[in-house]
Design an enzyme around this catalytic site. Structure first.
Site, PDB file in Angstrom:
ATOM      1  N   GLN A   1       0.902  -1.292   0.090  1.00 26.86           N
ATOM      2  CA  GLN A   1       0.039  -0.016  -0.174  1.00 26.86           C
ATOM      3  C   GLN A   1       0.920   1.293  -0.066  1.00 26.86           C
ATOM      4  O   GLN A   1       2.104   1.301   0.242  1.00 26.86           O
ATOM      5  CB  GLN A   1      -1.098  -0.074   1.268  1.00 26.86           C
ATOM      6  CG  GLN A   1      -2.129  -0.939   1.147  1.00 26.86           C
ATOM      7  CD  GLN A   1      -2.946  -0.816   2.209  1.00 26.86           C
ATOM      8  OE1 GLN A   1      -2.984  -1.639   3.337  1.00 26.86           O
ATOM      9  NE2 GLN A   1      -3.886  -0.101   2.190  1.00 26.86           N
ATOM     10  N   HIS A   2       0.136   2.239  -0.330  1.00 27.03           N
ATOM     11  CA  HIS A   2       0.569   3.719  -0.148  1.00 27.03           C
ATOM     12  C   HIS A   2       1.957   4.145  -1.063  1.00 27.03           C
ATOM     13  O   HIS A   2       1.989   5.315  -1.269  1.00 27.03           O
ATOM     14  CB  HIS A   2       1.050   4.067   1.171  1.00 27.03           C
ATOM     15  CG  HIS A   2       0.320   3.259   2.433  1.00 27.03           C
ATOM     16  ND1 HIS A   2      -0.876   3.681   2.245  1.00 27.03           N
ATOM     17  CD2 HIS A   2       0.748   2.489   3.289  1.00 27.03           C
ATOM     18  CE1 HIS A   2      -1.611   3.132   3.315  1.00 27.03           C
ATOM     19  NE2 HIS A   2      -0.402   2.653   4.074  1.00 27.03           N
TER      20      HIS A   2
ATOM     21  N   ASP B   1      -2.313  -5.052   0.006  1.00 25.62           N
ATOM     22  CA  ASP B   1      -1.838  -6.197   0.614  1.00 25.62           C
ATOM     23  C   ASP B   1      -2.754  -6.608   1.727  1.00 25.62           C
ATOM     24  O   ASP B   1      -2.975  -7.873   1.950  1.00 25.62           O
ATOM     25  CB  ASP B   1      -0.390  -6.000   1.083  1.00 25.62           C
ATOM     26  CG  ASP B   1      -0.084  -4.932   1.622  1.00 25.62           C
ATOM     27  OD1 ASP B   1      -0.929  -3.976   2.187  1.00 25.62           O
ATOM     28  OD2 ASP B   1       1.413  -4.680   1.913  1.00 25.62           O
TER      29      ASP B   1
END
Length: 472
Positions: A71-72, A238
């Site tokens: 992520q991110h 995830d």
């Protein structure tokens, strides 16, 4: 027997599993490594995905594929679709100052008011990991690159886009084909988890203009097909994919023990925690995934085993041979500082030492009890946000430790399910691919051990909290 493929593009590697869409049976799999670092060019992910697919026998007989990713991570594309600069990953902390600026600015200089604004607007208070803070950093530190940004996407978005046949020369039409899902969008910092929509003013306020943002797909929507006709599912972040892979449903809490620890729940309602302890993410099925992260988990076991001069197996044996409560020893495991609670400069501490209880057995068990107590605090933070936990699914490398399981059933007060070791993120992506193919999430069997809750007769958790409270 239709086959589906699930991809886990994590920080360290790319894993591909190919499963029977009806039964979930594993048919074959592959893996390739990613380069180390907190700044990586996305081409490395694409190359690793091709290698992992080849190791898994290719996609020629696969009907659908889904990509789950870390992520991110900030992936910036220019007007042609080329990558502007290497992606900044979730674990890149150079934007910590930007996060502080965003919080203060939203509160008119008051960080408490600013945190309340962000929690209400997006479900998450800005930290260095979020995409928004990285974009804010980019604009301040690399204005020439920021000016080139025509589109912003996340790692799983970019890989799905590449699988669909798009790339550096796709132009404006290609950028409009970018898609994501609500689980990954909810970790950007410019998406309202509760409202289910982007906040354009938030991202344009940091970048200086409004780039193209990926279309947010619903759980069963598809992202098109590969040039060879393989159906592409929406993909996921995830943690959301891990929840799918572990078979988590409403009322389930997934507790993961790896290098760090995570505790997240499948919830009917979004969360908004102004303290910043709970990140208000969405899941991959249409529900929500409030999440807490701790910094200290299995590395505490590694360090204690090394101190005692034993293997991890011997460490577990020692911990199991000690009585609950470790003879009065209490380890506060903030070895690397801590995120939950937010104590980045804290250190660990061992309390209650006497000549009688200072034994290898008690020290080993105190390490396990300290880590589980820390995760119990994460669970309490979720419960304070209204999460109703009926079952805990214990996953990650540390979950297979008999000592961890023994301590967890005593301290958490909730029945525990321990699945067999597996690639939960890739498996969850494969399950999402099957859902995109059939129109509903399959109920694949989960090979797991059930452990009923026991009583904390030694009052381990309350004693731990009295010592951990000294840090407040």
């Amino acid at each position: 027997m239709p086959l589906v493929a699930g991809v886990d593009s994590s920080t360290q590697s790319c894993k591909v599993v190919i499963r029977d869409a009806d039964t979930g049976e594993l048919v074959r799999q592959g893996r390739a490594t990613h380069p180390e670092g907190t700044e990586v060019h996305p081409d490395h992910w694409w190359n690793a995905l091709q290698e992992a697919i080849a190791q898994a026998g290719g996609l020629d007989d696969v009907a659908a594929v889904s990509v789950a990713g870390q992520q991110h991570g900030m992936v910036c594309l220019d007007a042609d679709g080329a990558v502007v600069r290497p992606a900044l990953l979730w674990n890149d902390t150079r934007s910590a100052g930007a996060a502080t600026e965003l919080i203060k600015a939203a509160g008119g200089g008051d960080p408490i008011a600013g945190a309340g604004y962000w929690a209400g607007a997006t479900g998450t208070v800005p930290v260095a990991s979020l995409t928004l803070t990285k974009l804010h950093w980019l604009t301040q530190n690399e204005p020439e690159n920021a000016a080139k940004v025509a589109a912003v996407c996340l790692p799983h978005d970019w890989l799905t886009w590449r699988l669909a046949g798009y790339g550096p020369d796709s132009g404006a039409e290609g950028l409009q084909a970018l898609v994501t899902d609500r689980s990954d969008a909810s970790g950007t910092g410019y998406y309202s988890t509760a409202a289910g929509q982007y906040l354009p003013a938030v991202i344009s306020g940091s970048v200086g203009h409004l780039p193209v943002l990926p279309k947010v797909l619903g759980p069963l929507e598809t992202a098109g097909k590969t040039p060879d006709g393989v159906l592409l599912a929406a993909g996921a972040g995830d943690n959301a994919a891990a929840a799918l892979g572990a078979g988590a449903r409403l009322g389930d809490v997934v507790m993961s023990l790896g290098t760090s620890g995570t505790v997240f729940a499948v919830s009917e309602t979004p969360s908004a925690d102004p303290s910043g302890l709970v990140a208000g993410f969405a899941d991959a099925t249409g529900h929500y995934l409030p999440l807490v992260c701790t910094l200290n988990a299995t590395r505490v076991f590694d360090a204690t085993a090394a101190l005692l001069g034993v293997t991890l197996q011997e460490f577990n044996t020692l911990a199991l041979s000690a009585a609950s409560g470790s003879g009065g020893l209490t380890l506060v495991p903030y070895f690397d500082g801590e995120r939950t609670p937010n104590l980045p400069d804290a250190t660990g501490a061992l309390h209650g030492i006497t000549r009688a209880n200072y034994t290898p057995e008690n020290l080993a068990r105190a390490a396990v009890e300290g880590v589980v107590c820390s995760l119990a605090d994460g669970l309490a933070a979720l419960q304070a946000q209204g999460v109703k936990a009926r079952r805990i699914i214990l996953v990650g490398g540390g979950a297979q430790s008999p000592a961890v399981q023994d301590v967890a059933v005593q301290l958490l007060g909730i029945d525990i399910t321990v699945p067999q070791p597996g690639e939960y993120v890739a498996d969850g992506a494969a399950r999402q691919a099957a859902a995109a193919l059939t129109g509903s999430f399959p109920d694949w069997p989960l090979n797991a051990v059930e452990r009923p809750a026991a009583a904390d007769t030694a009052q381990v958790l309350s004693r731990y909290r009295s010592y951990a409270g000294l840090y407040a």
